[in-house]
Design an enzyme around this catalytic site. Structure first.
Site, PDB file in Angstrom:
ATOM      1  N   ASP A 194     161.912  -6.804 -18.279  1.00 32.86           N
ATOM      2  CA  ASP A 194     162.465  -8.149 -18.045  1.00 32.86           C
ATOM      3  C   ASP A 194     162.686  -8.934 -19.342  1.00 32.86           C
ATOM      4  OD1 ASP A 194     162.640  -7.898 -15.321  1.00 32.86           O
ATOM      5  OD2 ASP A 194     160.777  -8.974 -14.887  1.00 32.86           O
ATOM      6  N   LYS A 219     161.245 -17.313 -14.436  1.00 34.35           N
ATOM      7  CA  LYS A 219     162.470 -16.927 -13.711  1.00 34.35           C
ATOM      8  C   LYS A 219     162.149 -16.682 -12.241  1.00 34.35           C
ATOM      9  CE  LYS A 219     161.760 -12.257 -12.939  1.00 34.35           C
ATOM     10  NZ  LYS A 219     161.010 -11.933 -11.791  1.00 34.35           N
TER      11      LYS A 219
HETATM   12  O1  C5P Z   1     158.990  -2.497 -18.031  1.00 37.47           O
HETATM   13  P1  C5P Z   1     157.714  -3.034 -17.463  1.00 37.47           P
HETATM   14  O2  C5P Z   1     156.505  -2.483 -18.155  1.00 37.47           O
HETATM   15  O3  C5P Z   1     157.703  -4.529 -17.370  1.00 37.47           O
HETATM   16  O4  C5P Z   1     157.657  -2.527 -15.972  1.00 37.47           O
HETATM   17  C1  C5P Z   1     156.475  -2.549 -15.225  1.00 37.47           C
HETATM   18  C2  C5P Z   1     156.536  -1.448 -14.183  1.00 37.47           C
HETATM   19  O5  C5P Z   1     157.521  -1.755 -13.201  1.00 37.47           O
HETATM   20  C3  C5P Z   1     156.936  -0.093 -14.737  1.00 37.47           C
HETATM   21  O6  C5P Z   1     155.817   0.614 -15.187  1.00 37.47           O
HETATM   22  C4  C5P Z   1     157.571   0.566 -13.539  1.00 37.47           C
HETATM   23  O7  C5P Z   1     156.580   1.107 -12.708  1.00 37.47           O
HETATM   24  C5  C5P Z   1     158.194  -0.592 -12.783  1.00 37.47           C
HETATM   25  N1  C5P Z   1     159.640  -0.726 -13.045  1.00 37.47           N
HETATM   26  C6  C5P Z   1     160.518   0.181 -12.478  1.00 37.47           C
HETATM   27  N2  C5P Z   1     161.858   0.055 -12.718  1.00 37.47           N
HETATM   28  C7  C5P Z   1     162.326  -0.941 -13.505  1.00 37.47           C
HETATM   29  C8  C5P Z   1     161.438  -1.872 -14.085  1.00 37.47           C
HETATM   30  C9  C5P Z   1     160.093  -1.734 -13.824  1.00 37.47           C
HETATM   31  O8  C5P Z   1     160.109   1.096 -11.757  1.00 37.47           O
HETATM   32  N3  C5P Z   1     163.629  -1.032 -13.703  1.00 37.47           N
END
Ligand code: C5P
Length: 283
Positions: free
Chosen positions: A136, A10
């Protein structure tokens, strides 16, 4: 029986962070679109109760750290399944690049295992399960062009973005998403016009879309990795209609209506960075 699922990359045409939430995540407004650069996952039942991940990439872990492994484990735990599975990942999307490669693989694993194990789950149910693994993943379950909000779990489908050529350029370094979000300052943040971008896509207005694309994380990553700005500048010099960093980076994409321009950008950037691709947007 063998099942195959494609996992497309994406790009973020828009990414805005509204505020930091109590749970540590950021409240986001994003416009995402799938492109035709994809990993391919193959699923095969195993008689023994185990999860085996194999891949042609030297960058991927094949244990619990891999989101595909986590997807299989989550389904096995949730539905108390005892059948084993082997999943082979053909990796084409650059890793830790801002292109949701890991999340898209995870989503493809949930879709593929739903078929392999005859679970009968809807895409919405798979998206809800996927949100436990990564922000995501819910979007990647569906793909296409979408307005994505909340932590990443609220998805409004949009018409496909205006068709064009997309040149992806991934500089050598990898970027940690949490570290970029951690350095985001709401005193200096530049908020892109997400509503205007959404309207441009809804009106299939390519020119307006190129004016409205924007990413609030871009300046944070550029501060740390000035090469991102250099790639953007080169893309514009070689005739891009617009250029922007995707996600938390470091991949930069250029949008071009004409294929000859995309080819010129490809040629101009190929010596500068190793990983350069010309792709199309996906319907
Ligand atoms: O959800 P995921 O583990 O993919 O997200 C990686 C990092 O990105 C999270 O640990 C967070 O620090 C940041 N993040 C965030 N807000 C979001 C998505 C991700 O702060 N909505």
């Amino acid at each position: 029986m063998e099942i195959i699922e494609k996992a497309p990359a994406k790009i973020n045409l828009g990414l805005d962070a509204l505020y930091k939430r109590q749970d540590g995540y950021h409240e986001l407004e994003m416009i995402m679109a799938s492109v035709d650069l994809a990993d391919r996952l193959t699923f095969e039942l195993l008689p023994k109760n185990e999860i085996v991940i194999e891949t042609d990439s030297s960058f991927l872990p094949v244990d619990r750290r891999n989101h595909v492994y986590q997807a299989a484990e989550l389904l096995k735990d949730t539905f108390q399944l005892t059948q084993g599975v082997k999943i082979y990942i053909e990796k084409r999307i650059p890793v830790a690049a801002g292109l949701a490669g890991g999340s898209s693989d995870c989503a493809a694993a949930l879709r593929g295992l739903n078929r392999l194990w005859n679970l009968g789950l809807s895409l919405a149910e798979l998206a809800e399960l996927g949100s436990k693994i990564g922000s995501d993943v819910p979007y990647c379950i569906h793909g296409g062009t979408a307005f994505v909000t909340g932590r990443g779990e609220k998805i409004d489908f949009l018409p496909s973005m205006p068709q064009c050529w997309v040149v992806l350029v991934k500089p050598k370094m990898s970027v940690s998403t949490s570290s970029i979000f951690g350095s985001l300052s709401f005193n200096s943040i530049q908020h892109p016009d997400i509503r205007g971008l959404k309207q441009a896509i809804e009106a299939d207005d390519y020119l307006l879309m190129t004016e409205k694309i924007g990413n609030a994380l871009e300046s944070v990553t550029i501060k740390r990795h000035p090469v991102v700005q250099q790639i953007k500048d080169r893309m514009m010099k070689y005739g891009a209609d617009a250029a922007l960093m995707s996600g938390s980076g470091p991949t930069v994409f250029a949008l071009c209506e004409k294929k000859t321009r995309a080819q010129r950008i490809y040629n101009g950037l190929k010596g500068f960075c190793d990983e350069v691709y010309i792709v199309r947007t996906l319907k």
